[in-house]
Design an enzyme around this catalytic site. Structure first.
Site, PDB file in Angstrom:
ATOM      1  N   THR A  15     -15.872 -14.875  81.348  1.00 57.88           N
ATOM      2  CA  THR A  15     -16.639 -15.602  80.328  1.00 57.88           C
ATOM      3  C   THR A  15     -17.874 -16.305  80.889  1.00 57.88           C
ATOM      4  OG1 THR A  15     -15.297 -17.567  80.675  1.00 57.88           O
ATOM      5  CG2 THR A  15     -14.586 -16.068  78.921  1.00 57.88           C
ATOM      6  N   ALA A  16     -18.005 -16.357  82.197  1.00 60.47           N
ATOM      7  CA  ALA A  16     -19.119 -17.117  82.788  1.00 60.47           C
ATOM      8  C   ALA A  16     -19.360 -16.648  84.218  1.00 60.47           C
ATOM      9  CB  ALA A  16     -18.776 -18.619  82.798  1.00 60.47           C
ATOM     10  N   ARG A  63     -10.335 -17.586  79.005  1.00 59.28           N
ATOM     11  CA  ARG A  63      -9.745 -18.396  77.925  1.00 59.28           C
ATOM     12  C   ARG A  63     -10.655 -18.482  76.711  1.00 59.28           C
ATOM     13  NH1 ARG A  63      -8.822 -23.576  81.558  1.00 59.28           N
ATOM     14  NH2 ARG A  63     -10.876 -22.799  82.145  1.00 59.28           N
ATOM     15  N   ASP A  97      -4.675 -17.881  79.686  1.00 60.19           N
ATOM     16  CA  ASP A  97      -4.876 -18.843  80.762  1.00 60.19           C
ATOM     17  C   ASP A  97      -4.072 -18.314  81.955  1.00 60.19           C
ATOM     18  OD1 ASP A  97      -4.563 -21.062  82.501  1.00 60.19           O
ATOM     19  OD2 ASP A  97      -4.857 -22.457  80.828  1.00 60.19           O
ATOM     20  N   ASN A 151     -11.174 -13.149  89.890  1.00 57.05           N
ATOM     21  CA  ASN A 151     -12.324 -14.062  89.977  1.00 57.05           C
ATOM     22  C   ASN A 151     -12.049 -15.436  89.363  1.00 57.05           C
ATOM     23  OD1 ASN A 151     -15.385 -14.755  89.815  1.00 57.05           O
ATOM     24  ND2 ASN A 151     -14.708 -14.743  87.679  1.00 57.05           N
ATOM     25  N   TYR A 210      -9.153 -28.047  97.069  1.00 53.48           N
ATOM     26  CA  TYR A 210      -9.900 -26.821  96.730  1.00 53.48           C
ATOM     27  C   TYR A 210      -9.969 -25.925  97.965  1.00 53.48           C
ATOM     28  CZ  TYR A 210     -13.545 -23.571  95.351  1.00 53.48           C
ATOM     29  OH  TYR A 210     -14.247 -22.412  95.078  1.00 53.48           O
ATOM     30  N   LYS A 223      -8.433 -22.075  98.511  1.00 53.73           N
ATOM     31  CA  LYS A 223      -9.215 -20.901  98.913  1.00 53.73           C
ATOM     32  C   LYS A 223      -8.755 -20.373 100.282  1.00 53.73           C
ATOM     33  CE  LYS A 223     -11.705 -20.217  95.235  1.00 53.73           C
ATOM     34  NZ  LYS A 223     -11.545 -18.989  94.417  1.00 53.73           N
TER      35      LYS A 223
HETATM   36  P1  NDP Z   1     -17.661 -20.525  86.569  1.00 55.13           P
HETATM   37  O1  NDP Z   1     -17.141 -21.881  86.272  1.00 55.13           O
HETATM   38  O2  NDP Z   1     -19.047 -20.186  86.115  1.00 55.13           O
HETATM   39  O3  NDP Z   1     -16.660 -19.416  86.006  1.00 55.13           O
HETATM   40  C1  NDP Z   1     -15.272 -19.553  86.223  1.00 55.13           C
HETATM   41  C2  NDP Z   1     -14.523 -18.521  85.402  1.00 55.13           C
HETATM   42  O4  NDP Z   1     -13.118 -18.705  85.648  1.00 55.13           O
HETATM   43  C3  NDP Z   1     -14.752 -18.684  83.915  1.00 55.13           C
HETATM   44  O5  NDP Z   1     -14.928 -17.415  83.341  1.00 55.13           O
HETATM   45  C4  NDP Z   1     -13.470 -19.322  83.421  1.00 55.13           C
HETATM   46  O6  NDP Z   1     -13.183 -18.839  82.122  1.00 55.13           O
HETATM   47  C5  NDP Z   1     -12.437 -18.760  84.415  1.00 55.13           C
HETATM   48  N1  NDP Z   1     -11.261 -19.613  84.475  1.00 55.13           N
HETATM   49  C6  NDP Z   1     -11.168 -20.870  84.986  1.00 55.13           C
HETATM   50  N2  NDP Z   1      -9.928 -21.348  84.807  1.00 55.13           N
HETATM   51  C7  NDP Z   1      -9.227 -20.379  84.165  1.00 55.13           C
HETATM   52  C8  NDP Z   1      -7.898 -20.273  83.700  1.00 55.13           C
HETATM   53  N3  NDP Z   1      -7.012 -21.281  83.866  1.00 55.13           N
HETATM   54  N4  NDP Z   1      -7.511 -19.139  83.077  1.00 55.13           N
HETATM   55  C9  NDP Z   1      -8.377 -18.116  82.912  1.00 55.13           C
HETATM   56  N5  NDP Z   1      -9.645 -18.144  83.344  1.00 55.13           N
HETATM   57  C10 NDP Z   1     -10.061 -19.266  83.962  1.00 55.13           C
HETATM   58  O7  NDP Z   1     -17.545 -20.368  88.159  1.00 55.13           O
HETATM   59  P2  NDP Z   1     -17.952 -19.193  89.183  1.00 55.13           P
HETATM   60  O8  NDP Z   1     -18.354 -17.989  88.454  1.00 55.13           O
HETATM   61  O9  NDP Z   1     -18.854 -19.787  90.161  1.00 55.13           O
HETATM   62  O10 NDP Z   1     -16.545 -18.986  89.899  1.00 55.13           O
HETATM   63  C11 NDP Z   1     -15.881 -17.742  89.964  1.00 55.13           C
HETATM   64  C12 NDP Z   1     -15.039 -17.716  91.220  1.00 55.13           C
HETATM   65  O11 NDP Z   1     -15.879 -17.797  92.360  1.00 55.13           O
HETATM   66  C13 NDP Z   1     -14.040 -18.866  91.349  1.00 55.13           C
HETATM   67  O12 NDP Z   1     -12.842 -18.357  91.887  1.00 55.13           O
HETATM   68  C14 NDP Z   1     -14.716 -19.816  92.321  1.00 55.13           C
HETATM   69  O13 NDP Z   1     -13.791 -20.601  93.018  1.00 55.13           O
HETATM   70  C15 NDP Z   1     -15.410 -18.813  93.221  1.00 55.13           C
HETATM   71  N6  NDP Z   1     -16.525 -19.349  93.998  1.00 55.13           N
HETATM   72  C16 NDP Z   1     -17.584 -19.959  93.377  1.00 55.13           C
HETATM   73  C17 NDP Z   1     -18.620 -20.456  94.132  1.00 55.13           C
HETATM   74  C18 NDP Z   1     -19.783 -21.187  93.557  1.00 55.13           C
HETATM   75  O14 NDP Z   1     -20.507 -21.870  94.303  1.00 55.13           O
HETATM   76  N7  NDP Z   1     -20.039 -21.101  92.251  1.00 55.13           N
HETATM   77  C19 NDP Z   1     -18.641 -20.295  95.592  1.00 55.13           C
HETATM   78  C20 NDP Z   1     -17.465 -19.665  96.132  1.00 55.13           C
HETATM   79  C21 NDP Z   1     -16.471 -19.190  95.347  1.00 55.13           C
HETATM   80  P3  NDP Z   1     -12.655 -19.707  80.896  1.00 55.13           P
HETATM   81  O15 NDP Z   1     -13.090 -21.118  81.122  1.00 55.13           O
HETATM   82  O16 NDP Z   1     -13.254 -19.072  79.692  1.00 55.13           O
HETATM   83  O17 NDP Z   1     -11.181 -19.510  80.957  1.00 55.13           O
HETATM   84  C1  8X3 Z   2     -17.537 -23.019  96.093  1.00 54.13           C
HETATM   85  C2  8X3 Z   2     -18.403 -23.354  97.254  1.00 54.13           C
HETATM   86  O1  8X3 Z   2     -18.905 -25.121  99.038  1.00 54.13           O
HETATM   87  O2  8X3 Z   2     -18.517 -25.908  96.762  1.00 54.13           O
HETATM   88  O3  8X3 Z   2     -16.371 -22.387  96.495  1.00 54.13           O
HETATM   89  O4  8X3 Z   2     -16.697 -25.124  98.100  1.00 54.13           O
HETATM   90  S1  8X3 Z   2     -18.090 -24.930  97.813  1.00 54.13           S
END
Ligand code: NDP
Ligand code: 8X3
Length: 252
Positions: A11-12, A34, A60, A87, A153, A157
């Site tokens: 979704t994002a 979600r 979820d 993801n 967190y 990870k």
């Molecule tokens: P966003 O917040 O933009 O997207 C997160 C996504 O995860 C959304 O689509 C959300 O969907 C989904 N999500 C969260 N909780 C739930 C849940 N309980 N059930 C189902 N879906 C869930 O973050 P990112 O795209 O940045 O993050 C994606 C991944 O990358 C994560 O695992 C994050 O830890 C990892 N990551 C991100 C980094 C960053 O700097 N952005 C760096 C390193 C890793 P919805 O809310 O609709 O359920």
């Molecule tokens: C997301 C990157 O540095 O905020 O996983 O943990 S950091």
């Protein structure tokens, strides 16, 4: 027949960008998250732009029974998943361990570790039945390093990093590849979620340097998935050029 990718958290951010890239490459998609309205909108957009088939499944990842039943509702042709992108994930808060918020801890552990496991348990069995597959797990630089106040967190990870290795061993006899992708700072909704809607605090995270975009990570994932059959990329750590470590960012 087209290949199928199942993406959690579509979704994002990174998940949504992966949906665009895999649709562009001709994959049919199972999109999960979600927020049903966002999934529907994305599905319509991708179907129109790329003429691929898309199904959406709203759950979820923390709800084990719902994960299992929603995935098992998919028809047999949709269970021929070639690529699973684990993801869905998040961070909540940035507090020293002694002041940590219990609910934040549980949300991160339940989503980033247990949710990833629930989805993998179901889909890896489909892949075993299909005789092949590729699982991509979204780790983080936080799974490679620990930074102040990142405690839980980072632990979640690091667990993904360990699961990445464990899955690769367990699924080796079944022709299933496992790749970990560990990004540094990517500007998505991530920091807004971490700081619970505080947009000003979230935008400070990306101030003074060029962070990664979700598309940078989606293209990296596509690179890993599109290698020849005999090649597996075990893991990739991908950083903005201005970021050397989790906390060492060169800001102008
Ligand atoms: P966003 O917040 O933009 O997207 C997160 C996504 O995860 C959304 O689509 C959300 O969907 C989904 N999500 C969260 N909780 C739930 C849940 N309980 N059930 C189902 N879906 C869930 O973050 P990112 O795209 O940045 O993050 C994606 C991944 O990358 C994560 O695992 C994050 O830890 C990892 N990551 C991100 C980094 C960053 O700097 N952005 C760096 C390193 C890793 P919805 O809310 O609709 O359920
Ligand atoms: C997301 C990157 O540095 O905020 O996983 O943990 S950091």
């Amino acid at each position: 027949m087209s290949k199928i990718a199942l993406i959690t958290g579509a979704t994002a951010g990174i998940g949504e960008a992966c949906a665009h890239v895999f649709a562009r490459e001709g994959y049919d998609l199972v999109l999960t998250g979600r927020r049903a309205d966002r999934l529907e909108k994305l599905s319509e957009q991708l179907t129109r732009a790329y003429h691929v088939k898309v199904v959406t499944s709203v759950f979820d990842v923390r709800d084990r029974q719902d994960v299992i039943s929603k995935l098992e509702e998919l028809s047999p042709e949709w269970r021929k998943v070639n690529v699973l992108i684990n993801n869905a994930g998040l961070s909540q808060g940035l507090d020293p361990i002694q002041n940590g918020n219990y609910d934040d801890w549980e949300t991160m552990i339940d989503t980033n570790i247990k949710g990833l496991l629930y989805v993998t348990r179901v889909v890896s069995n489909w892949m075993i039945g299909n005789g092949s597959g590729h699982i991509v797990n979204l780790g983080s630089i936080a799974g490679k390093e620990v930074y102040a106040n990142g405690n839980v967190y980072c632990a979640s990870k690091h667990a993904v990093d360990a699961l990445n290795k464990g899955m690769r061993i367990d699924l080796l006899p079944y022709g299933i590849k496992v790749t970990g992708v560990n990004p540094g700072a990517v500007e998505t909704e991530f920091s807004q979620v971490r700081f619970k809607g505080d947009k000003a605090r979230a935008s400070k995270v990306y101030e003074g340097f060029e962070p990664l975009a979700a598309m940078d990570i989606a293209e990296t994932i596509w690179f890993a998935v599109s290698r020849p059959a005999h090649v597996n990329i075990n893991e990739l750590t991908v950083m903005p050029a201005a970021q050397a470590t989790a906390t060492n960012i060169f800001r102008k």
